[in-house]
Design an enzyme around this catalytic site. Structure first.
Site: not given
Ligand code: NAD
Length: 419
Positions: A109, A149
């Site tokens: 990561k 991410d």
């Molecule tokens: P992103 O940046 O696209 O979106 C994150 C979202 O969460 C945003 O809408 C943000 O405003 C919101 N957010 C942040 N803090 C918040 C809070 N306290 N309360 C409510 N909403 C909040 O990120 P993403 O890629 O969607 O990732 C989200 C999660 O999924 C992370 O934990 C990440 O590690 C995990 N993840 C992502 C992927 C991927 O392919 N992008 C894959 C596996 C896991």
């Protein structure tokens, strides 16, 4: 200079989870000692020219946990709270996730402590390119393949790919996944994580005898993962009653119009001010009456404090590490069916793996092929985890970790210690 601190609440939680799996598996003590910590951790300074002419030095990280099964793989996160402990935890979870779903990849990561919403496009590009240059000798198609991410997207991946390629003198699309399709990305990667979350929810509903068309859901986080999850759930007839992002949460007992929410978010870049439904607090969304709860934002959102108040039947972890160990015990006692992060959100890395394979072969698949293969892997893994959970009488998280850790440990024992 940021404090160099291995330990953080997230890393302690990841190590604790690992130790529980290791104990249940009676894991070889030498292997266990090695797996508790990463192979390598880089901390880099990322000097970036800001639009006002100043140079701001950001702190960046890349942690490579274990590559016994294949090259390191893992996302790059841009968020103000990024630190060495958090990145190390996320790298460890990537190792178990890749292993659980049977990918020939290890866990890594990366991230930069920054708030991307406060950076101009120019600043974001400069920071990304310099970060890539700083970690350049430690990444590569056979070494470590980054992906998006939280806070990063396909544009950021395109800059990583271009910076790496400029240094090599030729195009190297296979150094990174989650790229735009125009430069070697795959069909279906953008939607893969959210779609995968929903594939696992479909199996969980079947397993629990729930009719999804009569279910309701709440989704915390409306970014790459949360938005797609909400859209896919709605397309199955699930009533999406609440969604939230960093700007706030919106709720309607009768269900929200998901496509309108998406249009609003695309236009305004935030949910705040959406003209329908009621405004509620970010904490309330987790405790709402709904059948399916999807945390898809940060770590440690469901804790010993709020777990007794959750009303969902299925908790599908779109985010990494959203539930603490204390909460796990409470949820298990209360009969909430948890689809653990390393299973629920594995769709992202599975389709990233497909992208890497396609780039290496210069041969590209259709969206149908990608989604079909994704669903096959997730469905098969879902039932492997259910079977392990029933056989060993452990919760779904421990069952998933046991499968993931065991495969890595077996590979380590075969390969032996080079000394
Ligand atoms: P992103 O940046 O696209 O979106 C994150 C979202 O969460 C945003 O809408 C943000 O405003 C919101 N957010 C942040 N803090 C918040 C809070 N306290 N309360 C409510 N909403 C909040 O990120 P993403 O890629 O969607 O990732 C989200 C999660 O999924 C992370 O934990 C990440 O590690 C995990 N993840 C992502 C992927 C991927 O392919 N992008 C894959 C596996 C896991």
């Amino acid at each position: 200079m940021a404090t160099v601190e291995w330990r953080s609440p997230a890393s302690e939680m990841a190590v604790r989870q690992f130790e529980m799996a290791a104990e249940k598996l009676s894991l070889d003590k030498n292997v266990a000692a090695r797996l508790r910590r990463p192979d390598r951790a880089l901390i880099v300074s990322v000097p970036t020219r800001m639009d006002d002419g100043r140079v701001h030095v950001f702190t960046g990280y890349r942690v490579q946990h274990n590559d016994v099964l294949g090259p390191f793989k893992g996302g790059i996160r841009y968020h103000p709270d990024v630190n060495l402990g958090e990145v190390s935890a996320l790298a460890m979870w990537m190792t178990w996730k890749c292993s659980l779903v049977g990918l020939p990849l290890g866990g890594a990561k990366g991230g930069i402590a920054c708030d991307p919403s406060n950076l101009s496009r120019n600043e974001l590009q400069g920071m990304t390119r310099r970060y890539t240059a700083e970690i350049l000798n430690f990444i590569g198609p056979e070494v470590d393949i980054p992906a998006p991410d939280m806070g990063t997207n396909e544009q950021v991946m395109a800059w990583v790919m271009d910076t790496y390629s400029q240094h090599k003198g030729y195009a190297v699309p296979e150094v990174v996944t989650g790229k735009p399709v125009d430069i070697g990305g795959t069909q279906g990667r953008r939607e893969a994580t959210g779609r995968g979350v929903v594939y696992t929810i479909m199996e969980a509903a079947k397993h629990r005898g729930l009719d999804l068309a009569k279910c309701s859901a709440a989704v915390q986080g409306f970014g790459n993962v949360g938005l797609v999850t909400a859209r896919e759930l709605a397309s199955l007839g699930v009533e999406v009653r609440a969604v939230s992002d960093r700007s706030g949460a919106v709720w309607s007992k009768k269900g929200l119009p998901v496509e309108e929410l998406i249009l609003y978010k695309e236009k305004n870049r935030r949910l705040e001010g959406f003209p329908q439904g009621e405004k509620i607090s970010g904490n309330e969304i987790l405790e709402l009456q709904c059948d399916i709860l999807v945390p898809a934002a940060g770590e440690m959102q469901i804790t010993g404090e709020n777990a007794p108040k959750l009303k969902c039947k299925i908790l599908a972890e779109g985010a990494n590490g959203p539930t603490t160990r204390e909460a796990d015990e409470i949820l298990m006692d209360r009969g909430v069916f948890v689809i653990p992060d390393i299973l629920a959100n594995a769709g992202g890395v599975i389709v990233s793996y497909f992208e890497w394979v396609q780039d290496l072969q210069n041969f590209f698949w259709t969206a149908e092929e990608v989604n079909k293969k994704l669903r096959e892997i997730l469905t098969r893994t879902f039932y492997e985890v259910v079977n392990m959970s029933q056989r060993e009488k452990v919760d779904m998280r421990l069952a998933a970790l046991m499968i993931g850790v065991n495969r890595v440990a077996r590979a380590m024992l075969w390969r032996g210690l080079y000394a």
